[in-house]
Design a protein around this motif. Structure first.
Motif, PDB file in Angstrom:
ATOM      1  N   TYR A  84      48.214 -88.760   9.791  1.00  0.00           N
ATOM      2  CA  TYR A  84      46.761 -88.946   9.740  1.00  0.00           C
ATOM      3  C   TYR A  84      45.973 -87.674   9.478  1.00  0.00           C
ATOM      4  CZ  TYR A  84      47.633 -93.629  11.500  1.00  0.00           C
ATOM      5  OH  TYR A  84      48.079 -94.918  11.632  1.00  0.00           O
ATOM      6  N   VAL A  85      46.674 -86.599   9.139  1.00  0.00           N
ATOM      7  CA  VAL A  85      45.974 -85.334   8.914  1.00  0.00           C
ATOM      8  C   VAL A  85      45.032 -85.437   7.711  1.00  0.00           C
ATOM      9  CG1 VAL A  85      46.273 -82.909   8.300  1.00  0.00           C
ATOM     10  CG2 VAL A  85      47.772 -83.956   9.993  1.00  0.00           C
ATOM     11  N   TYR A  86      45.525 -86.017   6.617  1.00  0.00           N
ATOM     12  CA  TYR A  86      44.684 -86.129   5.418  1.00  0.00           C
ATOM     13  C   TYR A  86      43.441 -86.970   5.705  1.00  0.00           C
ATOM     14  CZ  TYR A  86      43.253 -86.931   0.594  1.00  0.00           C
ATOM     15  OH  TYR A  86      42.529 -86.988  -0.569  1.00  0.00           O
ATOM     16  N   MET A  87      43.628 -88.094   6.378  1.00  0.00           N
ATOM     17  CA  MET A  87      42.484 -88.963   6.685  1.00  0.00           C
ATOM     18  C   MET A  87      41.501 -88.268   7.624  1.00  0.00           C
ATOM     19  SD  MET A  87      44.431 -92.628   7.122  1.00  0.00           S
ATOM     20  CE  MET A  87      42.889 -93.487   7.449  1.00  0.00           C
ATOM     21  N   LEU A  88      42.025 -87.432   8.505  1.00  0.00           N
ATOM     22  CA  LEU A  88      41.146 -86.696   9.410  1.00  0.00           C
ATOM     23  C   LEU A  88      40.265 -85.728   8.626  1.00  0.00           C
ATOM     24  CD1 LEU A  88      40.348 -85.938  12.340  1.00  0.00           C
ATOM     25  CD2 LEU A  88      42.126 -84.186  12.236  1.00  0.00           C
ATOM     26  N   TYR A  89      40.884 -84.954   7.724  1.00  0.00           N
ATOM     27  CA  TYR A  89      40.104 -84.032   6.898  1.00  0.00           C
ATOM     28  C   TYR A  89      39.085 -84.790   6.053  1.00  0.00           C
ATOM     29  CZ  TYR A  89      43.592 -80.446   8.048  1.00  0.00           C
ATOM     30  OH  TYR A  89      44.403 -79.560   8.707  1.00  0.00           O
ATOM     31  N   GLU A  90      39.486 -85.918   5.524  1.00  0.00           N
ATOM     32  CA  GLU A  90      38.588 -86.724   4.706  1.00  0.00           C
ATOM     33  C   GLU A  90      37.418 -87.237   5.522  1.00  0.00           C
ATOM     34  OE1 GLU A  90      39.527 -89.797   1.127  1.00  0.00           O
ATOM     35  OE2 GLU A  90      40.160 -90.444   3.122  1.00  0.00           O
ATOM     36  N   SER A  91      37.669 -87.589   6.782  1.00  0.00           N
ATOM     37  CA  SER A  91      36.585 -88.077   7.640  1.00  0.00           C
ATOM     38  C   SER A  91      35.594 -86.970   7.977  1.00  0.00           C
ATOM     39  CB  SER A  91      37.165 -88.660   8.930  1.00  0.00           C
ATOM     40  OG  SER A  91      37.687 -87.637   9.763  1.00  0.00           O
ATOM     41  N   GLY A  97      40.022 -81.456  -3.256  1.00  0.00           N
ATOM     42  CA  GLY A  97      40.477 -80.112  -3.591  1.00  0.00           C
ATOM     43  C   GLY A  97      40.589 -79.221  -2.377  1.00  0.00           C
ATOM     44  N   THR A  98      39.616 -79.315  -1.486  1.00  0.00           N
ATOM     45  CA  THR A  98      39.650 -78.517  -0.252  1.00  0.00           C
ATOM     46  C   THR A  98      40.802 -78.942   0.636  1.00  0.00           C
ATOM     47  OG1 THR A  98      37.236 -78.295  -0.355  1.00  0.00           O
ATOM     48  CG2 THR A  98      38.311 -77.773   1.738  1.00  0.00           C
ATOM     49  N   ILE A  99      41.005 -80.253   0.734  1.00  0.00           N
ATOM     50  CA  ILE A  99      42.110 -80.764   1.548  1.00  0.00           C
ATOM     51  C   ILE A  99      43.443 -80.289   0.985  1.00  0.00           C
ATOM     52  CG2 ILE A  99      43.275 -82.853   2.346  1.00  0.00           C
ATOM     53  CD1 ILE A  99      40.547 -84.246   2.308  1.00  0.00           C
ATOM     54  N   ALA A 100      43.550 -80.270  -0.353  1.00  0.00           N
ATOM     55  CA  ALA A 100      44.782 -79.799  -0.986  1.00  0.00           C
ATOM     56  C   ALA A 100      45.063 -78.345  -0.623  1.00  0.00           C
ATOM     57  CB  ALA A 100      44.690 -79.961  -2.496  1.00  0.00           C
ATOM     58  N   ILE A 101      44.011 -77.536  -0.561  1.00  0.00           N
ATOM     59  CA  ILE A 101      44.179 -76.132  -0.184  1.00  0.00           C
ATOM     60  C   ILE A 101      44.688 -76.019   1.244  1.00  0.00           C
ATOM     61  CG2 ILE A 101      42.944 -73.974   0.241  1.00  0.00           C
ATOM     62  CD1 ILE A 101      41.109 -74.689  -2.092  1.00  0.00           C
ATOM     63  N   HIS A 145      40.166 -80.456  16.067  1.00  0.00           N
ATOM     64  CA  HIS A 145      38.970 -81.036  16.682  1.00  0.00           C
ATOM     65  C   HIS A 145      37.710 -80.267  16.306  1.00  0.00           C
ATOM     66  CE1 HIS A 145      41.296 -83.810  19.155  1.00  0.00           C
ATOM     67  NE2 HIS A 145      42.141 -82.817  19.347  1.00  0.00           N
ATOM     68  N   ASN A 146      37.802 -79.470  15.253  1.00  0.00           N
ATOM     69  CA  ASN A 146      36.662 -78.725  14.742  1.00  0.00           C
ATOM     70  C   ASN A 146      36.629 -78.878  13.233  1.00  0.00           C
ATOM     71  OD1 ASN A 146      35.228 -76.170  13.711  1.00  0.00           O
ATOM     72  ND2 ASN A 146      34.788 -76.140  15.905  1.00  0.00           N
ATOM     73  N   ARG A 147      35.435 -78.912  12.648  1.00  0.00           N
ATOM     74  CA  ARG A 147      35.294 -79.196  11.224  1.00  0.00           C
ATOM     75  C   ARG A 147      35.175 -77.952  10.346  1.00  0.00           C
ATOM     76  NH1 ARG A 147      32.861 -83.296  14.059  1.00  0.00           N
ATOM     77  NH2 ARG A 147      33.101 -85.428  13.249  1.00  0.00           N
ATOM     78  N   THR A 148      35.189 -76.765  10.940  1.00  0.00           N
ATOM     79  CA  THR A 148      34.972 -75.557  10.150  1.00  0.00           C
ATOM     80  C   THR A 148      36.237 -75.163   9.399  1.00  0.00           C
ATOM     81  OG1 THR A 148      35.569 -74.141  12.007  1.00  0.00           O
ATOM     82  CG2 THR A 148      33.257 -74.729  11.785  1.00  0.00           C
ATOM     83  N   ILE A 149      36.047 -74.602   8.203  1.00  0.00           N
ATOM     84  CA  ILE A 149      37.182 -74.208   7.373  1.00  0.00           C
ATOM     85  C   ILE A 149      38.049 -73.135   8.037  1.00  0.00           C
ATOM     86  CG2 ILE A 149      37.803 -72.991   5.244  1.00  0.00           C
ATOM     87  CD1 ILE A 149      35.773 -74.601   3.765  1.00  0.00           C
ATOM     88  N   PRO A 150      37.494 -72.090   8.652  1.00  0.00           N
ATOM     89  CA  PRO A 150      38.352 -71.064   9.268  1.00  0.00           C
ATOM     90  C   PRO A 150      39.303 -71.625  10.319  1.00  0.00           C
ATOM     91  CG  PRO A 150      36.119 -70.244   9.047  1.00  0.00           C
ATOM     92  CD  PRO A 150      36.057 -71.696   8.707  1.00  0.00           C
ATOM     93  N   LEU A 151      38.782 -72.478  11.206  1.00  0.00           N
ATOM     94  CA  LEU A 151      39.635 -73.020  12.256  1.00  0.00           C
ATOM     95  C   LEU A 151      40.654 -74.013  11.702  1.00  0.00           C
ATOM     96  CD1 LEU A 151      37.204 -73.499  15.285  1.00  0.00           C
ATOM     97  CD2 LEU A 151      39.057 -71.855  15.024  1.00  0.00           C
ATOM     98  N   LEU A 152      40.248 -74.827  10.748  1.00  0.00           N
ATOM     99  CA  LEU A 152      41.196 -75.750  10.136  1.00  0.00           C
ATOM    100  C   LEU A 152      42.291 -74.997   9.384  1.00  0.00           C
ATOM    101  CD1 LEU A 152      38.829 -78.571   8.800  1.00  0.00           C
ATOM    102  CD2 LEU A 152      40.318 -78.638  10.807  1.00  0.00           C
TER     103      LEU A 152
END
Length: 242
Positions: A84-91, A97-101, A145-152
């Motif tokens: 469910y990682v991809y769906m989480l990022y999508e949500s 493209g960002t998810i692919a990175i 549990h955070n939406r920021t790019i650095p933490l992800l």
């Protein structure tokens, strides 16, 4: 045409079960492993033929069960969150493209560290690196549990490193412990222990993957992506969206 995933899973489970049953030496070998009976049993050995005889001792049985008990929980943690990682990022609103990175970061981390993580574990201690796996995976899951790019990104890097540890450290530990026991026993009857252990680990990994998928689906249905049970509607979580 829809792919019959349920039928494919069932077929692969039957094949894996059959192979594991053969590796265990049938019912006799499984009974000696799980119920502590010591003695000899016959099993198909690719090096010595179909009549090869192996011995189950108490020390080997304890080692096998200890490894398998830990291994089940370690792979369960991976299978629970992975699908469910991809769906989480999508949500979270990130584009493909960002998810692919994000995923490339994880695979790249695993690829780079995978070339040296085994030798580092041999040098500094497999037990320490097993603890390191748990720590890295906890960090990886918490960052989701955070939406920021650095933490992800940190989560993907630690997750990739943890995957390398999962696929190397635990197996190397049980092999090392096995060879500490083996010199004290008859080497001509010792082949079956590791064969049993890794065959069972493969079967249990398959079963845990299916069970974890069902459990994860139930959790997702209970807690939709926009209702994170670990993050309250505080100013902190609202401010961390971007």
């Amino acid at each position: 045409m829809a792919i019959p995933y349920h039928s494919l899973f069932g077929l692969m489970l039957l094949i894996t079960t059959f192979v594991t049953h053969s590796a265990l030496g049938g019912y006799a070998g499984a009974k000696k492993l799980f119920f502590g009976e010591q003695g000899e049993y016959s099993v198909v050995d690719p090096e010595r033929g179909p009549s090869a005889t192996h011995v189950v001792t108490e020390s080997k049985r304890r080692l096998q069960l200890k490894y398998l008990a830990v291994y089940v929980f370690m792979v369960a943690g991976d299978w629970l969150q992975g699908p469910y990682v991809y769906m989480l990022y999508e949500s979270y609103g990130w584009e493909r493209g960002t998810i692919a990175i994000f995923f490339v970061m994880g695979f790249g981390s695993s690829m780079i560290l995978g070339t040296c993580i085994g030798s580092m574990a041999d040098k500094y201690g497999r037990k320490r690196f097993a603890y390191l796996y748990v720590t890295l995976y906890i960090i990886s899951c918490l960052t989701k549990h955070n939406r920021t790019i650095p933490l992800l990104s940190i989560g993907r890097l630690t997750g990739g490193a943890a995957t390398s540890l999962l696929m190397s450290v635990f197996e190397s530990w049980v092999v090392c412990e096995y060879h500490k026991i083996e010199p004290q026993e008859n080497k001509s009857t010792g082949f079956g222990s590791l064969q049993q252990t890794f065959s069972l680990a493969s079967l249990l990994n398959f079963v845990v993957a299916v069970v974890s998928g069902v459990v994860a689906e139930g959790i997702v249905d209970r807690f939709p992506y926009n209702e994170d049970p670990l993050i309250s509607n505080s100013d902190w979580s609202n401010g961390a969206v971007y």
